[in-house]
Design an enzyme around this catalytic site. Structure first.
Site, PDB file in Angstrom:
ATOM      1  N   SER A  95      -3.270  -9.870   2.081  1.00  0.00           N
ATOM      2  CA  SER A  95      -3.230 -10.237   3.321  1.00  0.00           C
ATOM      3  C   SER A  95      -2.122 -10.916   4.015  1.00  0.00           C
ATOM      4  CB  SER A  95      -4.398 -11.267   3.713  1.00  0.00           C
ATOM      5  OG  SER A  95      -5.706 -10.195   3.658  1.00  0.00           O
ATOM      6  N   ASP A 112       0.823  -1.212   0.125  1.00  0.00           N
ATOM      7  CA  ASP A 112      -0.179   0.097  -0.077  1.00  0.00           C
ATOM      8  C   ASP A 112       0.805   1.369   0.037  1.00  0.00           C
ATOM      9  OD1 ASP A 112      -2.195   1.656   0.200  1.00  0.00           O
ATOM     10  OD2 ASP A 112      -2.863   0.857   2.138  1.00  0.00           O
TER      11      ASP A 112
HETATM   12  P1  ADP Z   1      -1.454  -6.833   3.869  1.00  0.00           P
HETATM   13  O1  ADP Z   1      -1.599  -6.219   5.159  1.00  0.00           O
HETATM   14  O2  ADP Z   1      -2.602  -7.367   3.206  1.00  0.00           O
HETATM   15  O3  ADP Z   1      -1.038  -8.086   4.666  1.00  0.00           O
HETATM   16  P2  ADP Z   1       1.178  -5.962   2.942  1.00  0.00           P
HETATM   17  O4  ADP Z   1       1.508  -4.887   1.936  1.00  0.00           O
HETATM   18  O5  ADP Z   1       1.687  -6.050   4.257  1.00  0.00           O
HETATM   19  O6  ADP Z   1      -0.609  -6.359   2.864  1.00  0.00           O
HETATM   20  O7  ADP Z   1       1.658  -7.369   2.175  1.00  0.00           O
HETATM   21  C1  ADP Z   1       1.055  -7.966   1.246  1.00  0.00           C
HETATM   22  C2  ADP Z   1       2.157  -8.512   0.249  1.00  0.00           C
HETATM   23  O8  ADP Z   1       2.791  -7.691  -0.507  1.00  0.00           O
HETATM   24  C3  ADP Z   1       3.140  -9.131   1.085  1.00  0.00           C
HETATM   25  O9  ADP Z   1       3.646 -10.483   0.471  1.00  0.00           O
HETATM   26  C4  ADP Z   1       4.490  -8.189   0.571  1.00  0.00           C
HETATM   27  O10 ADP Z   1       5.793  -8.921   0.641  1.00  0.00           O
HETATM   28  C5  ADP Z   1       4.172  -7.825  -0.596  1.00  0.00           C
HETATM   29  N1  ADP Z   1       4.742  -6.467  -1.107  1.00  0.00           N
HETATM   30  C6  ADP Z   1       5.107  -5.440  -0.327  1.00  0.00           C
HETATM   31  N2  ADP Z   1       5.394  -4.394  -1.227  1.00  0.00           N
HETATM   32  C7  ADP Z   1       5.275  -5.085  -2.564  1.00  0.00           C
HETATM   33  C8  ADP Z   1       5.584  -4.391  -3.732  1.00  0.00           C
HETATM   34  N3  ADP Z   1       6.065  -3.106  -4.012  1.00  0.00           N
HETATM   35  N4  ADP Z   1       5.251  -5.224  -5.009  1.00  0.00           N
HETATM   36  C9  ADP Z   1       4.441  -6.259  -4.796  1.00  0.00           C
HETATM   37  N5  ADP Z   1       4.435  -6.748  -3.742  1.00  0.00           N
HETATM   38  C10 ADP Z   1       4.648  -6.232  -2.269  1.00  0.00           C
END
Ligand code: ADP
Length: 179
Positions: free
Chosen positions: A129, A45
């Site tokens: 998630s 995010d």
């Molecule tokens: P949530 O709160 O839904 O768990 P997160 O952002 O913490 O969301 O994590 C969701 C996934 O996205 C995790 O596997 C994380 O490693 C991954 N992630 C983080 N940054 C990026 C990015 N720039 N591109 C793709 N995936 C990412």
């Protein structure tokens, strides 16, 4: 496209797996793992908001108040190469007995439906998630890919390619086993 891209045909389209930063992908829409308040956060995010610029938050504030778990909203892509960002809210993992699997499937379904309503052909999604929200990725991968396959097989869908942008080799391996 890198050689680490894994592809499986589904219906008239395909599911692809890629180790990538989702903000760099040139697709019609990317999915954001958002939270109910749509206020931005860490993880993917934060990365999406940083890369897209302030326009993304401005549009979210103007058009939406909040987004319940399992649903999704859409905005433009700001400075991203993607035309749209679909903000989908997955569940926070508690113990697996609070509807988490169904809510995760709903979050993906809501996002894929919005993409088709906006005539998107190519879409990329992160593993919703499984970061800060703590959903075990080995349970999440089949839910994510099941939802993607169903979306590609839905009659009349505009979607032809759903790419899961996995952020680590371990995540990619888990998704690849399920593929
Ligand atoms: P949530 O709160 O839904 O768990 P997160 O952002 O913490 O969301 O994590 C969701 C996934 O996205 C995790 O596997 C994380 O490693 C991954 N992630 C983080 N940054 C990026 C990015 N720039 N591109 C793709 N995936 C990412």
């Amino acid at each position: 496209m890198g050689s680490d891209r894994l592809i499986r045909p589904v219906g008239e389209g395909r599911v692809a797996l890629l180790r990538a930063d989702i903000t760099t992908l040139t697709v019609d829409a990317i999915v954001n793992a958002a939270n109910q308040s749509l206020a931005g956060g860490g993880g993917v995010d934060g990365a999406i908001h940083r890369a897209a610029g302030p326009e993304l938050m401005r549009e979210l504030r103007e058009r939406y108040e909040r987004c319940p778990t399992g649903s999704a909203v859409i905005t433009g892509g700001g400075r991203l190469p993607a035309r749209y960002v679909i903000h989908a809210v997955g569940p926070r993992w508690r113990d697996g007995n609070h509807g988490e699997p169904e809510l995760l499937a709903q979050a993906y379904r809501s996002g894929f439906t919005l993409a088709s309503e906006h005539s998107c052909t190519t879409l990329a999604a992160p593993s919703i998630s499984t970061g800060i929200y703590g959903f075990p990725i080995d349970l999440a991968a089949p839910i994510a890919m099941g939802a993607a396959a169903a979306a590609l097989e839905a009659p009349g869908t505009s979607l032809r390619e759903i790419t899961f942008a996995l952020f680590s080799d371990v995540d990619l391996e888990v998704f690849a086993r399920t593929l």
